[in-house]
Write a protein that holds these residues in place. Structure first.
Motif, mmCIF file in Angstrom:
data_model
loop_
_atom_site.group_PDB
_atom_site.id
_atom_site.type_symbol
_atom_site.label_atom_id
_atom_site.label_comp_id
_atom_site.label_asym_id
_atom_site.label_seq_id
_atom_site.Cartn_x
_atom_site.Cartn_y
_atom_site.Cartn_z
ATOM 1 N N UNK A 103 0.815 -1.216 0.000
ATOM 2 C CA UNK A 103 0.000 0.000 0.000
ATOM 3 C C UNK A 103 0.849 1.266 0.000
ATOM 4 N N UNK A 104 2.096 1.171 0.478
ATOM 5 C CA UNK A 104 2.983 2.332 0.450
ATOM 6 C C UNK A 104 3.266 2.789 -0.980
ATOM 7 N N UNK A 105 3.115 1.890 -1.926
ATOM 8 C CA UNK A 105 3.398 2.224 -3.316
ATOM 9 C C UNK A 105 2.339 3.141 -3.922
ATOM 10 N N UNK A 106 1.211 3.303 -3.243
ATOM 11 C CA UNK A 106 0.141 4.157 -3.751
ATOM 12 C C UNK A 106 0.161 5.552 -3.129
ATOM 13 N N UNK A 107 0.995 5.772 -2.132
ATOM 14 C CA UNK A 107 1.044 7.060 -1.439
ATOM 15 C C UNK A 107 1.860 8.084 -2.232
ATOM 16 N N UNK A 108 1.615 9.347 -1.930
ATOM 17 C CA UNK A 108 2.439 10.404 -2.513
ATOM 18 C C UNK A 108 3.863 10.263 -1.976
ATOM 19 N N UNK A 109 4.843 10.630 -2.775
ATOM 20 C CA UNK A 109 6.251 10.546 -2.380
ATOM 21 C C UNK A 109 6.596 9.137 -1.905
ATOM 22 N N UNK A 110 6.174 8.153 -2.663
ATOM 23 C CA UNK A 110 6.347 6.761 -2.254
ATOM 24 C C UNK A 110 7.742 6.237 -2.605
ATOM 25 N N UNK A 111 8.054 5.027 -2.128
ATOM 26 C CA UNK A 111 9.389 4.461 -2.347
ATOM 27 C C UNK A 111 9.764 4.275 -3.816
ATOM 28 N N UNK A 112 8.786 4.119 -4.700
ATOM 29 C CA UNK A 112 9.113 3.966 -6.116
ATOM 30 C C UNK A 112 9.847 5.213 -6.607
#
Length: 134
Positions: A103-112
């Protein structure tokens, strides 16, 4: 015809890349892991099976490791090995997030965003080092 020596340009760019990676790793270790212990960081360790108290300890420890890793870029910014390890490590950390906290991949300023940008700085550094050695 006058040829320009590219070496000073390579030096400036490599120094900028090394300084950028050092600052990014230092920030990533200090702010979300040591000073403020991001709940997302703690959750990653808990998702790997660690209890809350130990997960917090691991977050702090990983922050310290990231800060030390950043210092390496100040000292050895022309090391192909260092940049290669950075590329593999950032790719591995991104895979870890995919597996433990997708779910962190969908947040703004995410790890991607952060991982790919830092990884690409090392790719460019390696290309410059190879070009300089040619």
């Amino acid at each position: 015809m006058r040829f320009v020596n590219p070496k000073p340009v390579f030096n400036q760019v490599l120094c900028s890349i090394g300084l950028s990676l050092a600052m990014l790793w230092f920030y990533q270790g200090l702010i979300p892991k040591i000073l403020f212990q991001s709940p997302a960081e703690i959750t990653i360790w808990q998702n790997m099976g660690f209890e809350l108290a130990f997960a917090k300890t691991l977050v702090g420890f990983s922050g310290g490791c990231e800060m030390l890793w950043g210092v390496c870029f100040l000292k050895w910014n022309r090391s192909i090995l260092l940049h290669g390890l950075n590329i593999m490590g950032l790719a591995g950390l991104l895979l870890l997030i995919v597996l433990t906290a997708p779910l962190q991949l969908t947040a703004a300023f995410n790890p991607v965003v952060m991982n790919i940008a830092m990884l690409m700085l090392s790719v460019v550094a390696i290309q410059l080092i190879w070009q300089e050695q040619a």
